[in-house]
Design an enzyme around this catalytic site. Structure first.
Site, PDB file in Angstrom:
ATOM      1  CE  LYS A 104     -34.207 -17.412   7.649  1.00 57.55           C
ATOM      2  NZ  LYS A 104     -35.666 -16.923   6.490  1.00 57.55           N
TER       3      LYS A 104
ATOM      4  CG  ASP B  70     -31.966 -15.778   5.205  1.00 55.51           C
ATOM      5  OD1 ASP B  70     -33.273 -15.856   4.935  1.00 55.51           O
ATOM      6  OD2 ASP B  70     -31.192 -15.215   5.203  1.00 55.51           O
TER       7      ASP B  70
HETATM    8  N1  GLU Z   1     -35.376 -16.984   3.936  1.00 53.76           N
HETATM    9  C1  GLU Z   1     -36.499 -16.639   3.300  1.00 53.76           C
HETATM   10  C2  GLU Z   1     -37.134 -15.509   3.836  1.00 53.76           C
HETATM   11  O1  GLU Z   1     -37.623 -15.128   4.501  1.00 53.76           O
HETATM   12  C3  GLU Z   1     -37.679 -17.987   2.007  1.00 53.76           C
HETATM   13  C4  GLU Z   1     -37.863 -19.292   2.927  1.00 53.76           C
HETATM   14  C5  GLU Z   1     -38.270 -19.787   2.218  1.00 53.76           C
HETATM   15  O2  GLU Z   1     -38.799 -20.238   0.708  1.00 53.76           O
HETATM   16  O3  GLU Z   1     -39.056 -20.905   3.039  1.00 53.76           O
HETATM   17  O4  GLU Z   1     -38.857 -16.281   3.292  1.00 53.76           O
END
Ligand code: GLU
Length: 457
Positions: A137, A177
């Site tokens: 992340k 996100d």
């Molecule tokens: N931010 C999204 C999550 O919390 C998607 C992440 C992504 O697609 O890599 O899973």
């Protein structure tokens, strides 16, 4: 939490307690990270009782420590010509089953604790999707609110100038996100391409459809949450038809959760943003919300100007005072506390589907579980977004693109599988129907087995 209270002092319980203490000591003052770790670790105790070899291999000690943490300066120039500095993060948590994968969050609340909690959860969520993706992340404390398009672009370019050194289609694949959507991904993709002098479509997901993005990615998290809840309801003889639904947030996850719930016959009566919430007893008009949020980038209080029969209330947390059958928290972490959870229960809520990451506090989760509310935890219920990101990577690798219907069908199948895998794990490990325990265990086992196969790394 209920999981914790039900533990006896088994070897597994002692082991998770010990590892949790180390995490707190090594990461002081990171309350969100502690919360996410606590929820997962205490769910896993039955696994260590049954299979002590995970303890012997130090799997937990290794899994709570990110493989790599990158923190960097992001300088940019605002429209007044003034130099601004933000902090950038990328936490590469676990690559046991695939390249690091997870979104980027641009929000003033972003700090190491927030990114670590999100990155940690992402490991298990990504594993649950059944796709070959590890966990990571990133993000920044940059606040996109009120910024011009030019400021957003310059920020994204500066952010990517450093991030580009650490990512790649087989290394780490960021996505969106909170605060990061197609526009931001587009700017970051452009900068990455320019720096590498190569069109690596698979370096970011959530791209606009015109250059490697997948159809259904925009809808995927919201639709996926509703597909998960639909399966959970079905398994308990219920459905969305004519149910009253409250959906917090009004961003990407919320909008498409509302859309799918409406398509399934539900009446969605409320949504929110960080300032307040709208209650429309006739049912929220989604076209208005989409235009306000996706096109005009306005606040949700504008809704009542066009729909005078609806009411706007300041204070987003009070959205949970509205009686509903199904609540879909799709805004942000810790938006449902113990008090809100009790109110929802008193008002007769039957099911919760977490579209946001960690929207319920540990105390709130306990309230739901103790009162027999069907509870779809975030890392299972909101895995649809990252699942379709993995499908985007697959399409990019094969240089093909699937239709909306094809991706949607795969998403549906993935969400149904996540529900049943979580439920089955909850039964196998002695907590039938507790999908918190079930999803944590199901997500963990695949990663833990891969880690053991790959040796002590
Ligand atoms: N931010 C999204 C999550 O919390 C998607 C992440 C992504 O697609 O890599 O899973």
């Amino acid at each position: 939490m209920m999981v914790v209270n039900s533990l006896t002092e088994t070897q597994g319980a002692q082991y998770v307690q010990h590892v949790f203490e180390t995490v707190k000591k090594r990461n002081p003052n990171e309350s969100e990270f502690h919360q996410a770790v606590k929820e997962i670790l205490f769910s896993l105790a039955p696994v260590f009782d049954k299979h002590p070899h995970y303890m012997e291999q130090g799997v937990l000690e290794r899994i709570v420590e990110p493989e790599r943490q990158i923190i960097f300066r992001v300088p940019w120039v605002d429209d007044q010509g003034k130099v601004q500095v933000n902090r950038g993060f990328r936490i590469q948590f676990n690559s046991a089953i695939g390249p690091y994968k997870g979104g980027l969050r641009f929000h003033p609340s972003v700090n190491a604790s927030i990114i670590k909690f999100l990155g940690f959860e992402q490991i298990f969520k990504n594993s649950l999707t059944g796709q070959p993706i590890g966990g990571g992340k990133g993000g920044s404390d940059f606040d996109p609110k009120g910024k011009s398009d030019g400021e957003i672009m310059r920020f994204c370019q500066s952010f990517m100038t450093e991030l580009a050194k650490h990512i790649g289609p087989d290394t780490d694949v960021p996505a969106g996100d909170i605060g990061v959507g197609g526009r931001e991904i587009g700017y970051m993709f452009g900068q990455y391409k320019r720096l590498q002098n190569a069109f690596h479509a698979g370096v970011l997901t959530g791209k606009p459809v015109g250059f490697g993005g997948s159809l259904t990615r925009t809808e995927a998290t919201g639709y996926g949450t509703v597909y998960f809840v639909q399966e959970m309801l079905k398994d308990n003889g219920l459905d969305f038809q004519d149910k009253t639904v409250v959906v917090s947030g009004s961003g990407n996850v919320s909008i498409y959760a509302m859309e799918k719930a409406m398509q399934l016959g539900a009446k969605v009566v409320a949504c929110s943003d960080s300032n307040g919430y709208v209650y429309d007893k006739n049912g929220i008009n989604l076209d208005t919300v989409k235009r306000l949020k996706e096109v005009e980038r306005k606040r949700i209080n504008e809704y009542v100007k066009e729909h005078p029969e609806a009411d706007y209330f300041e204070g987003c947390e009070n959205i949970w005072l509205i009686p509903c059958d199904i609540a879909l928290p799709c805004a942000t972490q810790n938006e449902i506390d113990e008090t809100s959870a009790k109110i929802l229960v008193t008002n007769g809520v039957k099911a919760i589907g977490e579209g946001a990451n960690m929207p319920s506090t540990l105390e709130a989760i306990d309230v739901f579980l103790e009162n027999g509310v069907l509870f779809g935890p975030a890392k299972a219920a909101n895995a649809g977004g990252v699942a379709v990101s993995a499908l985007e990577m697959a399409q990019n690798s094969a240089r093909i693109s699937w239709t909306f219907e094809e991706v949607d069908a795969k998403l549906h199948e993935i969400m149904v599988n996540i529900y049943h895998n979580s439920k089955n794990a909850s039964e196998e490990y002695g907590h039938p129907g507790n999908l918190v325990v079930g999803s944590n265990i199901a997500g963990f086992l695949k990663v833990a087995n891969a880690m053991i196969s790959q040796g002590i790394i």
